[in-house]
Design an enzyme around this catalytic site. Structure first.
Site, short mmCIF file in Angstrom:
data_model
loop_
_atom_site.label_atom_id
_atom_site.label_comp_id
_atom_site.label_asym_id
_atom_site.label_seq_id
_atom_site.Cartn_x
_atom_site.Cartn_y
_atom_site.Cartn_z
CG ASP A 11 6.02 0.16 -4.93
OD1 ASP A 11 6.46 -0.90 -4.45
OD2 ASP A 11 4.81 0.45 -4.92
CG ASP A 105 7.78 -4.05 -1.80
OD1 ASP A 105 7.48 -3.63 -0.68
OD2 ASP A 105 6.93 -4.37 -2.66
CD GLU A 106 5.58 1.63 -0.63
OE1 GLU A 106 4.91 2.64 -0.86
OE2 GLU A 106 5.09 0.57 -0.18
#
Length: 478
Positions: A11, A105-106
């Site tokens: 993350d 983003d993960e």
């Protein structure tokens, strides 16, 4: 459940805000808030400097401004975020063929499938090296969680924030989870959490002690049984590299409620066009068209229509969305509109009847497309859509068409001046635009102000956060 911590969850830390700080030297170490800047905008991401004052994602932007009036407030730059995300996903892909992106983003990574790790020591080494590579390639930081299941890997990465690594040793799951609040488990949102609290269940230990039968009685068979297993630390969901979105949609939140029915229709048609653009960019088609309308009193209505077959034809989607709008009462005003397509497929089966009807209407001079074109050319009278309430991109960024006389300059966006070079918009208004001239890797730059129609000033593409950075192991790549 695995006996080794070979599922990794990455993350990125405060991704949008961190990318802006890396791109803008003058903002490093300062409070940065990214999101819709209109009166009804909401926060997408806040830097850790802003979070210390209580700013968080999904907060109304007006409240954030009250908490941190001196922060930098910027409109998102999704072109930059996607480019950085591609770099990060490339690094993850070098660890394993099984990478499951959850957002820009993960992502989850199955280290076992790639032979990258087979035990605690090797998994920790992989996580450490990944964080170093991300920093070298992007200039940003990410937090890594390692565990024997997806649920626990995600919990570990949350505990690792910011810029850390946490490994949960298989066999210690129940001990770690027991004192945690029930909201830590996937599927326990505010409503479920409140329902459990009223039943006297506040922690994961109490959830496990309640037993499966009681949870099924409280929450239903599927939800109750799943939560009971998670409370015991069980989660055998695989990392799925083929994870696909179930729908494609766009939304706009308007600074001023729309009352004109014709204007509402024009906005719906415009959204339908943008939705299809996004659908085609994903190489998909869809069968069900969905219209979302949030009215002046915050009541939200959704209407849907299932077509004869999947389509990516803008005329078909536009026409279906228009039909759905006819069944919605917009008296009193509309604050948000959205158009989506679900029932996605990889092929199209065009609705020839709908296309024929559209063509006939256009020939008669009253087609929906013609109406949208004539209505959309009115220039500055339209609403400034900030899209703050949408989980997708704020729509002031995508598709914003300024009045033909005065260009719109969005705070935070990239520009280039013929004399002063690259910079970014600090703000604009009253016919002026203020630009700070700096770029990633430079010292904080100087601020200058220009007329909004200065011919020497042009919009520009984002610059790489780390100029010349190569993906590790990709010799010869650009």
């Amino acid at each position: 459940m695995r006996t080794a911590p070979t599922i990794l969850h990455l993350d990125m830390d405060a991704f949008f805000a961190a990318a802006e700080q890396a791109a803008k030297p003058s903002l490093r170490g300062k409070a940065v808030v990214v999101g819709g800047l209109g009166p009804r905008g909401v926060v997408s991401t806040a830097s850790y400097e802003a979070r210390r004052f209580g700013v968080h994602s999904a907060m109304p932007m007006s409240q954030a401004r009250r908490l941190v009036p001196n922060a930098a407030y910027l409109v998102p730059r999704f072109a930059l975020y996607r480019a950085v995300s591609d770099q990060v996903m490339e690094l993850l892909g070098r660890l394993s063929p099984l990478v499951e992106p959850l957002s820009l983003d993960e992502a989850f990574v199955d280290l076992e499938a790639g032979g990258a790790a087979d035990g605690e020591a090797s998994a920790r080494a992989v996580g450490k090296r990944l964080r170093e590579d991300i920093r070298a390639v992007t200039g940003l930081t990410g937090s890594v969680g390692l565990a024997g299941s997806k649920m626990l890997a995600k919990i570990a990465s949350e505990q690792a924030k910011p810029d850390g690594l946490v490994l949960i040793v298989p066999g210690t799951e129940r001990e770690l989870l027991a004192p945690q609040p029930v909201r830590i488990l996937p599927g326990v949102g505010p409503a479920t959490g409140e329902h459990l609290r009223r039943a006297g269940i506040a922690t994961v230990a109490e959830l496990a002690e309640a037993g499966e039968d009681e949870l099924v009685r409280l929450l239903g068979k599927a939800h109750g049984a799943a939560l009971y297993r998670m409370a015991l630390g069980y989660d055998d969901r695989p990392v799925n590299a083929e994870r696909e979105s179930k729908s494609v949609s766009v939304e706009d939140t308007f600074d001023v409620d729309l009352h004109d029915r014709v204007r509402v229709r024009i906005e719906v048609e415009r959204l339908a066009e943008r939705c299809v653009e996004r659908l085609r960019a994903a190489g998909r088609s869809g069968r069900t068209v969905v219209l979302k309308v949030r009215r002046y009193d915050f009541s939200t209505l959704t209407r849907s229509e299932t077509l004869r077959g999947p389509t990516d034809d803008p005329a078909v989607v536009r026409e279906a969305a228009g039909r759905l709008l006819e069944a919605v009462d917009t008296t009193g005003g509309v604050r948000l509109l959205g158009v989506g397509v679900s029932g996605l497929a990889d092929f199209t089966q065009e609705d020839l009847f709908a296309q024929a009807a559209t063509a006939a209407a256009a020939a008669a001079g009253e087609g929906a497309g013609e109406g949208a074109a004539s209505g959309g050319g009115g220039g500055g009278g339209g609403p400034a859509a900030d899209g703050g309430e949408s989980a997708a991109e704020p729509e002031a960024v995508a598709g914003e068409t300024a009045a033909p006389v005065e260009r719109r300059w969005l705070a935070g966006h990239d520009v280039r001046h013929a004399e002063f070079g690259p910079g970014w918009v600090q703000g604009s208004g009253v016919g002026r635009v203020t630009v700070r001239f700096e770029e990633p890797g430079s010292a904080p730059g100087r601020v200058r102000t220009f007329r909004v129609d200065d011919p020497a000033l042009e919009p520009s593409e984002p610059l790489p956060l780390v100029p010349g950075a190569l993906i590790p192991g990709a010799a010869g790549s650009g």
